[in-house]
Design an enzyme around this catalytic site. Sequence first.
Site, PDB file in Angstrom:
ATOM      1  N   CYS A 128       0.764  -1.179   0.088  1.00  0.00           N
ATOM      2  CA  CYS A 128      -0.055  -0.023   0.060  1.00  0.00           C
ATOM      3  C   CYS A 128       0.744   1.248   0.059  1.00  0.00           C
ATOM      4  O   CYS A 128       0.419   2.286  -0.830  1.00  0.00           O
ATOM      5  CB  CYS A 128      -0.953  -0.077   1.160  1.00  0.00           C
ATOM      6  SG  CYS A 128      -0.256  -0.334   2.674  1.00  0.00           S
ATOM      7  N   HIS A 242      -2.846   6.301   4.396  1.00  0.00           N
ATOM      8  CA  HIS A 242      -1.566   6.566   4.785  1.00  0.00           C
ATOM      9  C   HIS A 242      -1.031   7.659   4.259  1.00  0.00           C
ATOM     10  O   HIS A 242      -1.596   8.327   3.061  1.00  0.00           O
ATOM     11  CB  HIS A 242      -0.725   5.350   3.804  1.00  0.00           C
ATOM     12  CG  HIS A 242      -0.677   4.101   4.598  1.00  0.00           C
ATOM     13  ND1 HIS A 242      -0.988   3.736   5.686  1.00  0.00           N
ATOM     14  CD2 HIS A 242      -0.336   2.927   3.981  1.00  0.00           C
ATOM     15  CE1 HIS A 242      -1.152   2.380   5.889  1.00  0.00           C
ATOM     16  NE2 HIS A 242      -0.582   1.897   4.837  1.00  0.00           N
TER      17      HIS A 242
HETATM   18  C1  2RA Z   1       0.790  -1.995   6.724  1.00  0.00           C
HETATM   19  N1  2RA Z   1       1.663  -2.251   4.508  1.00  0.00           N
HETATM   20  O1  2RA Z   1       0.648  -0.669   6.519  1.00  0.00           O
HETATM   21  C2  2RA Z   1       1.517  -2.583   5.500  1.00  0.00           C
HETATM   22  C3  2RA Z   1       0.295  -3.728   5.278  1.00  0.00           C
HETATM   23  N2  2RA Z   1      -0.789  -3.208   4.819  1.00  0.00           N
HETATM   24  O2  2RA Z   1       0.881  -2.435   7.771  1.00  0.00           O
END
Ligand code: 2RA
Length: 339
Positions: A128, A242
């Site tokens: 991601c 994120h």
């Molecule tokens: C996280 N990228 O954010 C890893 C798995 N989604 O923990």
Amino acid sequence: DEKNVAILGATGAVGTQMLQCLAERDFPVGELRLLASARSAGKEVEWCGRQIELVEATPEAFEGMDIVLGAAGDDVAKQLLPEAVRRGATVVDNSHAFRLDEDVPLVIPEINAEDVSWNHGLIANPNCATIIGLVPTWPLHKLGHVSRMVVSTYQAASGAGAPGMAELEAEICAMGRGEKLPEPRAFADQLASNLIPQIGSEKFEGYTSEEMKMQNEGRKIMHEPGLRVNCTCVRVPVLRSHSESITLEFDEPVSLDDAREALASAPGVRLVDDLAAENARDRFPMPLYTSDQDLVWVGRVRRDISNPDEARGITFWCCGDQIRKGAATNAVQIAELLL
Ligand code: 2RA
């Protein structure tokens, strides 16, 4: 024409989102088969007016499937997805299991959709944080050829899976109500008023597995084996999106105007970059506004004033929903390339 689709790991955060994306994007689904653990088998899920019973994930469960979306962890993916390929399905896998295999394309449709053409039955969905960071990096790379990246990520609790999300949400709400929280406090507690500068295990010279993905996956997706990335991945008390601070160094000069113009017209990107705007929402990307939609929002675009060659450095900030574009939507977009 319709495709028979299976989702491996249909009850997790990503699997559930894949179901929603298939419906939203009107994917031509013939039979839909939802594969989960023995514990979940037998439960029913409603999808587009259909009542679908969860089936235990076994090799035989892939019989007759055209496309399989993998939303399970690395071990289950390794154990079962080759069985799906063996039975004639094309697999789009969100786990890390096959991402760096030479015969497996690793695809972000806005960057390297053409790599789908050489798949041998299995296509990997990138991590991601890689997807969210590279979607806006790519248009700038095309302007001046990125030689190195310095990235700090601020990753949502949902990355740790649905349980982390539920706990964090419950504990933040409880704290909001001023309730005394149970001891010992769970995952959510470690996070609710804290930042955790470790995601994954120590992998290479003090960098974690999550941090090395940005470089290793970025090299493969952008076809740039020489790309160098210094990445720091941090878990933050946010639910779904994120965020990333990214500084790029280019081989060729890149003007700020050209960079902004490229971002404004880049597929998968929304430019939100006006510190003088009246509403915070219009000044810069924030997770509060990027969750539950599919674009990567980009802002705080500026020259990297630490770069001695002033024309060859750009810094920006970006946010994206890690369950949607960071996982499920990207996987369904890859599946659309198979139609
Ligand atoms: C996280 N990228 O954010 C890893 C798995 N989604 O923990």
